[in-house]
Write a protein that holds these residues in place. Sequence first.
Motif, PDB file in Angstrom:
ATOM      1  N   VAL A   8       0.858  -1.184   0.000  1.00 32.35           N
ATOM      2  CA  VAL A   8       0.000   0.000   0.000  1.00 32.35           C
ATOM      3  C   VAL A   8       0.897   1.238   0.000  1.00 32.35           C
ATOM      4  CG1 VAL A   8      -1.913   1.188   1.128  1.00 32.35           C
ATOM      5  CG2 VAL A   8      -1.687  -1.297   1.354  1.00 32.35           C
ATOM      6  N   ILE A   9       0.756   2.080  -1.012  1.00 29.83           N
ATOM      7  CA  ILE A   9       1.611   3.254  -1.156  1.00 29.83           C
ATOM      8  C   ILE A   9       0.817   4.490  -0.751  1.00 29.83           C
ATOM      9  CG2 ILE A   9       3.203   4.473  -2.664  1.00 29.83           C
ATOM     10  CD1 ILE A   9       3.727   1.428  -2.392  1.00 29.83           C
ATOM     11  N   LEU A  10       1.282   5.169   0.288  1.00 27.89           N
ATOM     12  CA  LEU A  10       0.589   6.338   0.808  1.00 27.89           C
ATOM     13  C   LEU A  10       1.526   7.535   0.856  1.00 27.89           C
ATOM     14  CD1 LEU A  10      -1.220   4.657   3.861  1.00 27.89           C
ATOM     15  CD2 LEU A  10      -2.180   5.108   1.600  1.00 27.89           C
ATOM     16  N   GLY A  11       0.921   8.723   0.960  1.00 29.02           N
ATOM     17  CA  GLY A  11       1.689   9.948   1.064  1.00 29.02           C
ATOM     18  C   GLY A  11       1.626  10.545   2.453  1.00 29.02           C
ATOM     19  N   VAL A  12       2.134  11.745   2.591  1.00 28.11           N
ATOM     20  CA  VAL A  12       2.281  12.371   3.909  1.00 28.11           C
ATOM     21  C   VAL A  12       0.941  12.748   4.531  1.00 28.11           C
ATOM     22  CG1 VAL A  12       4.585  13.227   3.456  1.00 28.11           C
ATOM     23  CG2 VAL A  12       2.620  14.624   2.800  1.00 28.11           C
ATOM     24  N   LEU A  36       3.955   1.594   2.592  1.00 25.09           N
ATOM     25  CA  LEU A  36       5.043   2.533   2.349  1.00 25.09           C
ATOM     26  C   LEU A  36       4.510   3.960   2.479  1.00 25.09           C
ATOM     27  CD1 LEU A  36       6.529   0.019   1.240  1.00 25.09           C
ATOM     28  CD2 LEU A  36       7.358   1.461  -0.630  1.00 25.09           C
ATOM     29  N   LEU A  37       5.088   4.713   3.405  1.00 21.27           N
ATOM     30  CA  LEU A  37       4.751   6.121   3.542  1.00 21.27           C
ATOM     31  C   LEU A  37       5.825   6.944   2.832  1.00 21.27           C
ATOM     32  CD1 LEU A  37       3.715   6.322   7.305  1.00 21.27           C
ATOM     33  CD2 LEU A  37       2.224   6.255   5.314  1.00 21.27           C
ATOM     34  N   LEU A  38       5.427   7.678   1.812  1.00 22.27           N
ATOM     35  CA  LEU A  38       6.386   8.416   1.001  1.00 22.27           C
ATOM     36  C   LEU A  38       6.378   9.900   1.357  1.00 22.27           C
ATOM     37  CD1 LEU A  38       5.668   6.953  -2.548  1.00 22.27           C
ATOM     38  CD2 LEU A  38       7.104   5.989  -0.746  1.00 22.27           C
ATOM     39  N   PHE A  98      11.890   8.428   2.811  1.00 24.27           N
ATOM     40  CA  PHE A  98      12.113   9.863   2.711  1.00 24.27           C
ATOM     41  C   PHE A  98      13.242  10.099   1.717  1.00 24.27           C
ATOM     42  CE2 PHE A  98      13.618  13.861   5.117  1.00 24.27           C
ATOM     43  CZ  PHE A  98      12.690  14.663   4.477  1.00 24.27           C
ATOM     44  N   GLY A  99      12.969  10.810   0.619  1.00 23.52           N
ATOM     45  CA  GLY A  99      14.019  11.020  -0.369  1.00 23.52           C
ATOM     46  C   GLY A  99      13.525  11.811  -1.558  1.00 23.52           C
ATOM     47  N   ASP A 100      14.365  11.903  -2.580  1.00 24.45           N
ATOM     48  CA  ASP A 100      13.946  12.592  -3.792  1.00 24.45           C
ATOM     49  C   ASP A 100      13.027  11.691  -4.606  1.00 24.45           C
ATOM     50  OD1 ASP A 100      15.608  10.734  -4.987  1.00 24.45           O
ATOM     51  OD2 ASP A 100      17.203  12.158  -5.409  1.00 24.45           O
TER      52      ASP A 100
END
Length: 284
Positions: A8-12, A36-38, A98-100
Amino acid sequence: MKNTTISVILGVDAQPADLGALSQQSLENNIHLIVLLLRKLPPVPVFYMGLGEFSAYSLPEGWQADVDKANTALEAQRAKISQYLADQGASAEVRAVFGDVSGLRSAVAHAGLTCDTIIIGDDLRSDERLFKDVVHAALFESSAGVMLNTLGTAEALQPKSAFVAWKAGVPAARAIRAALPALRTAQDVTVALFDPVSTASQDGENPGSDVAAWLNHQGCTVAVQQYPSSGQDTGTAILKRAKEIAADLIVMGAYGHSRLRETVFGGTTQTLIEQRDRPVLLCH
């Protein structure tokens, strides 16, 4: 989708409650969740001084503090979501990334190598570039099916009605294969062809019959429908027909044409990615 692993791909901006329906599905169907928290690294404001080989650069004093603050907030969010899933009793692990943008793409692609399905959260749509990069990484650099518009509803993982948009080719076949666990649970599966070409080198002399035979053997209840596009673009026609049968999930191959062509001229895949009304599973 019993006994599967889902990334599961999630954002902030994601909240623990966003995973409520999915955590319940995890309990009922022995699904393991990898969340995954991006978060994108703040832009690097480099200042240059001097000219040529005598130039130097420096960072403003507050930039590292901003990075540390963002990283701390992301870790706090990771802990909060991890605790929520543990309280629900779900089998899950939560990772903060956490990254580019290139680093976030790599993380998504890597996660997609060891799971059955990737679900991309709607909160990522607030950053259009990141959302597109994540979708493309999942489609082109992983081996899993990619689901959109799914977190808010439990029906997408165990649909009562599924709509398979079939166009003979590898992407569509891969999409069906990725969706098989869900299609087996559906009460009815519609295999839809739009403006089919009834030749052996295109859609077959009896378009859709080979797909129906495959899915019937998998235990699915299948109906084949051939639709005219009636001047509409195919993406719009798919959404219209799926809505007519109240489909809980659309299954479709992605990017039968090049990404460049779809970006410039638009296309079926782009339409299905941009829409937010229907859960969709895509494969390239």
